[in-house]
Motif scaffolding. Sequence first.
Motif, PDB file in Angstrom:
ATOM      1  N   GLY A 132       0.166  -0.925  -0.126  1.00  0.00           N
ATOM      2  CA  GLY A 132       0.106  -0.074  -0.132  1.00  0.00           C
ATOM      3  C   GLY A 132       0.969   1.328  -0.010  1.00  0.00           C
ATOM      4  N   SER A 147      -3.544  11.007  -2.796  1.00  0.00           N
ATOM      5  CA  SER A 147      -4.299   9.321  -3.495  1.00  0.00           C
ATOM      6  C   SER A 147      -3.459   8.379  -2.762  1.00  0.00           C
ATOM      7  CB  SER A 147      -3.088   9.924  -5.056  1.00  0.00           C
ATOM      8  OG  SER A 147      -1.667   9.228  -4.763  1.00  0.00           O
ATOM      9  N   THR A 148      -4.306   6.899  -3.139  1.00  0.00           N
ATOM     10  CA  THR A 148      -3.300   6.027  -1.598  1.00  0.00           C
ATOM     11  C   THR A 148      -4.486   4.848  -3.173  1.00  0.00           C
ATOM     12  OG1 THR A 148      -3.968   4.893  -0.141  1.00  0.00           O
ATOM     13  CG2 THR A 148      -5.384   6.264  -1.004  1.00  0.00           C
ATOM     14  N   ASN A 149      -3.404   3.849  -2.511  1.00  0.00           N
ATOM     15  CA  ASN A 149      -3.775   2.301  -3.205  1.00  0.00           C
ATOM     16  C   ASN A 149      -3.488   0.873  -2.354  1.00  0.00           C
ATOM     17  OD1 ASN A 149      -1.959   1.344  -4.096  1.00  0.00           O
ATOM     18  ND2 ASN A 149      -1.967   3.053  -5.550  1.00  0.00           N
ATOM     19  N   TYR A 198      -3.544  -3.475  -1.962  1.00  0.00           N
ATOM     20  CA  TYR A 198      -3.444  -4.271  -3.325  1.00  0.00           C
ATOM     21  C   TYR A 198      -2.030  -5.711  -2.790  1.00  0.00           C
ATOM     22  CZ  TYR A 198       1.396  -2.985  -5.140  1.00  0.00           C
ATOM     23  OH  TYR A 198       2.578  -2.605  -5.608  1.00  0.00           O
ATOM     24  N   GLY A 223      -5.815  -5.996  -6.503  1.00  0.00           N
ATOM     25  CA  GLY A 223      -6.179  -4.641  -5.940  1.00  0.00           C
ATOM     26  C   GLY A 223      -7.182  -4.908  -5.422  1.00  0.00           C
ATOM     27  N   ASN A 262      -7.847   1.847  -4.749  1.00  0.00           N
ATOM     28  CA  ASN A 262      -7.443   2.684  -5.023  1.00  0.00           C
ATOM     29  C   ASN A 262      -8.074   4.676  -5.343  1.00  0.00           C
ATOM     30  OD1 ASN A 262      -5.270   4.033  -6.788  1.00  0.00           O
ATOM     31  ND2 ASN A 262      -7.028   4.057  -8.413  1.00  0.00           N
ATOM     32  N   SER A 298      -8.269   8.767  -5.472  1.00  0.00           N
ATOM     33  CA  SER A 298      -7.365   9.420  -6.082  1.00  0.00           C
ATOM     34  C   SER A 298      -8.054  10.874  -5.652  1.00  0.00           C
ATOM     35  CB  SER A 298      -6.356   9.757  -7.542  1.00  0.00           C
ATOM     36  OG  SER A 298      -7.984   9.442  -8.888  1.00  0.00           O
ATOM     37  N   TRP A 312      -7.772  -0.611 -12.523  1.00  0.00           N
ATOM     38  CA  TRP A 312      -8.605  -0.791 -11.851  1.00  0.00           C
ATOM     39  C   TRP A 312      -9.473  -1.074 -12.135  1.00  0.00           C
ATOM     40  CZ3 TRP A 312      -7.244  -1.412  -7.000  1.00  0.00           C
ATOM     41  CH2 TRP A 312      -5.620  -0.800  -6.520  1.00  0.00           C
ATOM     42  N   ASN A 346     -14.889   1.710 -11.287  1.00  0.00           N
ATOM     43  CA  ASN A 346     -14.820   3.195 -10.235  1.00  0.00           C
ATOM     44  C   ASN A 346     -16.234   3.698 -10.399  1.00  0.00           C
ATOM     45  OD1 ASN A 346     -11.511   3.749 -11.026  1.00  0.00           O
ATOM     46  ND2 ASN A 346     -12.541   2.501 -12.654  1.00  0.00           N
TER      47      ASN A 346
END
Length: 210
Positions: A33, A66-68, A70, A96, A99, A101, A198, A201
């Motif tokens: 992450g 922003s972050t993700n 997985y 994933g 995600n 942003s 991804w 959404n």
Amino acid sequence: KNNRLAFDLNMGIFSMGFTKFGGYNTIGINLRGNLGATLPYELFEFMKVGGKGNNTEYRIENIGLSTNVYAEIALGHSRKITDQWRVGGKLKFLLGGMNVSSFIDRMDVKLSDEQWRVQGTGSMNIAMKGLNIPTFEEVKDPEDYEPDEAQKMDLSEMELNSPGLSGFGLAIDLGATYQVREDLQVSASLLDLGFISWGNNTRGKMSMKP
């Protein structure tokens, strides 16, 4: 003036290694992450100072987040090709989870003894399976239908149902070591060369009233 924050997580869940196929092999499962944020000075001033009198105004610009998150399943192999050289690689399957942003171009804050008023412009994109953000049902009569009004998000009623995988991807690591002499070894590597595609959404946009 502008403060930047970065945080990276790489936590091993399971790993093992064995000698086979002419070299050394590894299998690993990791949780990955990262988080990045851009926070202007005025945002901290607003949070710390608040109102400066009967009427206080703040103009806060360029807030970014922003972050993700997985998981990765990694298969690695390395071998000696000479007495001095060892090369290796790792193939990683990426699963994933989330995600996000978001960016606020401008946020105007007006504080008085009677009320606080906040409005701004910005955008948001969230890829997360099971996320449901309902919209306000402000327009009942089809003849009075206004697309902007009918699609206003009600963030207070946000729900997360049956979370799951929101993206898939692949990545590779490449590396090599060179034994210069008995007490000196030089190494080089390229890590995390790859992508995640991804889906699921949810997009949102915030507009400032004229």
